[in-house]
Design an enzyme around this catalytic site. Structure first.
Site, short mmCIF file in Angstrom:
data_model
loop_
_atom_site.label_atom_id
_atom_site.label_comp_id
_atom_site.label_asym_id
_atom_site.label_seq_id
_atom_site.Cartn_x
_atom_site.Cartn_y
_atom_site.Cartn_z
N GLU A 1 0.81 -1.23 0.00
CA GLU A 1 0.00 0.00 0.00
C GLU A 1 0.84 1.28 0.00
O GLU A 1 0.78 2.08 0.93
CB GLU A 1 -0.95 0.01 1.20
CG GLU A 1 -2.05 -1.02 1.09
CD GLU A 1 -3.14 -0.86 2.15
OE1 GLU A 1 -2.88 -0.23 3.19
OE2 GLU A 1 -4.25 -1.36 1.92
N GLU B 1 -6.78 -7.91 -0.40
CA GLU B 1 -7.14 -7.89 1.03
C GLU B 1 -8.59 -7.46 1.19
O GLU B 1 -9.08 -6.60 0.46
CB GLU B 1 -6.30 -6.84 1.79
CG GLU B 1 -4.84 -7.13 1.94
CD GLU B 1 -4.16 -6.01 2.75
OE1 GLU B 1 -4.82 -5.33 3.55
OE2 GLU B 1 -2.96 -5.82 2.56
C1 GLA Z 1 -4.09 -2.52 4.92
C2 GLA Z 1 -2.72 -3.13 5.02
C3 GLA Z 1 -2.64 -4.31 5.94
C4 GLA Z 1 -3.49 -4.10 7.17
C5 GLA Z 1 -4.90 -3.78 6.76
C6 GLA Z 1 -5.83 -3.61 7.94
O1 GLA Z 1 -4.81 -2.94 3.88
O2 GLA Z 1 -2.18 -3.48 3.78
O3 GLA Z 1 -1.29 -4.51 6.28
O4 GLA Z 1 -2.95 -3.06 7.91
O5 GLA Z 1 -4.89 -2.58 6.06
O6 GLA Z 1 -7.13 -3.27 7.52
#
Ligand code: GLA
Ligand code: ZN
Length: 672
Positions: free
Chosen positions: A150, A307
């Site tokens: 991210e 995710e």
């Molecule tokens: C993001 C991050 C993860 C985690 C999630 C929690 O998407 O990539 O590492 O912190 O948020 O929602």
């Protein structure tokens, strides 16, 4: 290879065994198998463990983990761990730490905390990525690389300031060109030397994050910051690619994430992956729009839902549970919009630090007897049955909505005509009604070929970059239909106004001249008559003259009463519509139902409110996804012969399907 294909939808997600002892890891292997997990994303935040100082790397733990998951037949999405640098590195090389927007230099802490223009960060991150690729290149179960995590935020340090000057030199060549592009004659800003340029932040041009005194400077800094992070990504990408050319590479994106121009980034990702975290209150159309944006980044190719939470997040103000059935429903929503994977953050819940209350497949209780585990397990079993049917299928859309990052930045930096102008909200006003009609929509950038669409909608096309107006004119000239809104065609790519009358380069195409723009305070509205009905006019009211267009709507009050607000212009064999204000859902519904009708763009299936219908197509057939987001049973009439891949039930043409609340169907039919 540019996408992952393991013969079924990928099912798995982030797994952080570095937080657990051997016994727990072994139990995890049993539980993940039980839940039908086939892929784990490893090594996302592990840099400190892998590198103890400048020279000493230690991969022994990661070796153990890699061997363990390999023995347990798990595929791996291997991350490079560079989204959080080690504490020792920050102490030894403070230049890797970011400087915030307010000018404060950060200390070690958190994550996503490295300056993208630090040479030391670049060197060490690339080095680590390289070492990982070397070490694990022979593991056949690595199906993708996950660079960093991210990417995001921004840095305003001295390294960045210097790099910004170089970036500007490349872009403008001479200081005079730069002075022109930024209109520095305003407020005596003329620069004589590149060294005089400083970063635009709270210490210089800004007085709030979005409020700047020099839009041109701030806009270029947004571009530069996005490019800087992209350079970090590309450097790791190249290092890994050179060693494992056959393994596709990605980084996880975040939907409508303003700081990074994902349309530019997408070119350097082998496939798109993204993290979807809607709050339980989010409009399902908004989630759908995010998926469509992500699908659009690679002209419609399938993406990976990298995710989502199985149950709950920790970082929203109120972290409500996904109700029974909702995790499954939203997982299929991603698939319905183009995902070839359903992946989670995370496999097991941490016990310490800020994510200890974030949902996971394996909860703090540590066993399989939980609602969340059961739901994940059931979905896993279902995906196994589904096999490869829908893999690689595409969405065929006749309607496109334009979305452009430069435009986003420029609109929201704009001082005037209204502080309430929000690009994403405006896009959503349009997207939402099309979503309700169950019409497929692509969200495209300016480079996308328009000839495949019948209808192109570009709300708030404030900035018309380069020759984009020509592309639109050609599209309409050849029979396409174009719709745009108020505050369009105003500036060029430098945020300099196109003089001679709004909407600038779109004036001929639209057949109008907008003379003035009235910004209405929140709560205040004008009204207009369209299709013999009165609708509200909010936010901005364009006051315009016709230059060939015909009137479809007129204002009802104020000094511009009876003047046009909605217009249509014939241009070549096509038509260009202008909606000179923001109205309500009812209006957009009426406007687009007429337009879609006229263009013979039919809904995939006619369905009640709260029921979403999408379609994907591959060589095996057509897959119609029906998702009942509503709280009650819903009936949908079927216009073809279908087989529900979830239940095995076959349907005749003219029959109907009943879906319970939160239930979904994937109806297969022959290719039409
Ligand atoms: C993001 C991050 C993860 C985690 C999630 C929690 O998407 O990539 O590492 O912190 O948020 O929602
Ligand atoms: Zn920096």
């Amino acid at each position: 290879m540019n996408n992952i294909n393991i013969g079924k939808l990928l099912y798995g997600g982030d797994y952080n065994p570095e937080q657990w002892d051997e016994e727990t890891r072994q139990e995890d292997m049993r539980l993940l198998k039980l839940a039908h997990i086939d892929i784990v994303t490893l090594n996302v935040f592990n840099w400190a463990a892998l590198q103890k100082d400048d020279e000493v790397y230690d991969f022994s733990e990661l070796d153990k983990i890699m061997n363990m998951v390999t023995e347990n037949d798990l595929k791996v999405c291997l991350a490079t761990s560079t989204a959080a640098h080690p504490a020792w590195m920050a102490r030894k090389y403070p230049e890797i730490l970011r400087t915030e927007f307010n000018g404060i230099k950060r200390k070690f802490g958190g994550r996503h905390n490295s300056c993208p223009n630090s040479k030391i960060y670049r060197r060490y991150s690339v080095h680590l990525a390289e070492k990982l690729a070397q070490r694990y290149k022979n593991y056949n179960n690595i199906v993708a690389w996950h660079i960093s995590n991210e990417y995001g935020g921004a840095c305003y340090c001295e390294n960045c300031e210097k790099a910004f000057r170089l970036w500007l030199k490349e872009r403008y060549r001479t200081i005079n060109q730069l002075n022109k592009a930024w209109n520095t004659a305003f407020w005596g800003h003329t620069f004589y030397d590149w060294e005089e340029i400083v970063v635009p932040n709270m210490q210089s041009e800004h007085f709030e994050s979005d409020r700047t005194m020099f839009q041109g400077i701030s806009l270029d800094y947004a571009r530069f910051n996005s490019d800087s992070m992209l350079e970090c990504y590309k450097a790791e990408y190249n290092a890994v690619k050179a060693i494992t050319p056959d393994i596709p590479i990605t980084t996880n994106l975040m939907g409508f994430y303003k700081p990074l121009d994902y349309q530019k980034w997408a070119k350097y990702l082998d496939f798109i992956s993204w993290d979807s975290y809607p709050s339980v209150a989010e409009d399902i159309a908004e989630t759908a729009m995010k998926h469509d944006l992500m699908r659009g980044l690679k002209s419609g190719l399938p993406f990976i839902l990298m995710e989502q939470t199985p149950s709950v997040t920790n970082w929203q103000p109120y972290n409500s549970l996904k109700r029974p059935g909702v995790m499954r429903l939203w997982s299929y929503q991603a698939v319905a919009h183009g995902s070839d994977a359903i992946m989670f953050f995370q496999m097991r819940r941490s016990i310490g630090a800020c994510e200890k209350y974030h949902g996971a497949i394996i909860d703090h209780s540590g066993h399989e007897n939980t609602r969340v585990f059961r739901e994940c397990q059931e979905l896993g079993a279902e995906l196994e049955k589904l096999g490869n049917e829908t893999l690689g299928s595409l969405t065929i859309a006749k309607v496109a909505i334009l979305f452009d990052w430069d435009n986003w930045w420029a609109i929201e930096y704009s001082a005037g005509p209204s502080c309430e102008l929000k690009y994403q909200d405006e896009i959503f006003n349009y997207y939402k009604v099309l979503h309700q009609f169950n019409v497929s929509v692509d969200i495209i950038g300016i480079e996308e070929d328009l000839s495949k669409y019948s209808l192109v909608i570009a709300p708030l096309l404030y900035m018309v970059k380069g020759e984009y107006d020509k592309k639109l004119k050609e599209f309409v000239d050849k029979g396409g239909t174009f719709v745009t809104s108020f505050f369009s065609g105003i500036v060029d790519e430098h945020d300099l106004v196109t003089v001679g009358g709004y909407p600038g380069k779109l004036r001929k195409l639209l057949g109008i001249w907008v003379e003035e723009i009235d910004g209405l305070p929140s709560g205040k509205e004008n009204h207009f008559i369209y299709n013999m009905k009165s609708y509200p006019a909010r936010l901005l009211c364009d006051i315009m003259h016709l230059e060939g267009a015909e009137i479809l709507g007129i204002y009802q009050t104020d000094f511009y009463k009876d003047t046009p607000v909605v217009t249509k212009n014939k241009y070549g064999s096509g038509e260009a519509y202008y909606i000179g204000t923001r109205s309500n859902e009812e209006f957009y519904n009426c406007f687009f139902s007429k337009l879609l009708n006229k263009l013979e763009i039919d809904p995939i299936l006619v369905a009640p409110k709260g029921v979403e219908v999408t379609r994907r197509i591959n060589e095996k057939g057509e897959f119609t996804f029906i998702l009942n987001h509503s709280e009650k049973d819903q009936k949908v009439a079927l216009n073809n012969e279908y087989k529900n891949l979830i239940t095995g039930v076959e349907y005749l043409k003219g029959s109907s399907i009943i879906l319970h609340t939160k239930e979904i169907a994937i109806l297969k039919s022959a290719r039409g």
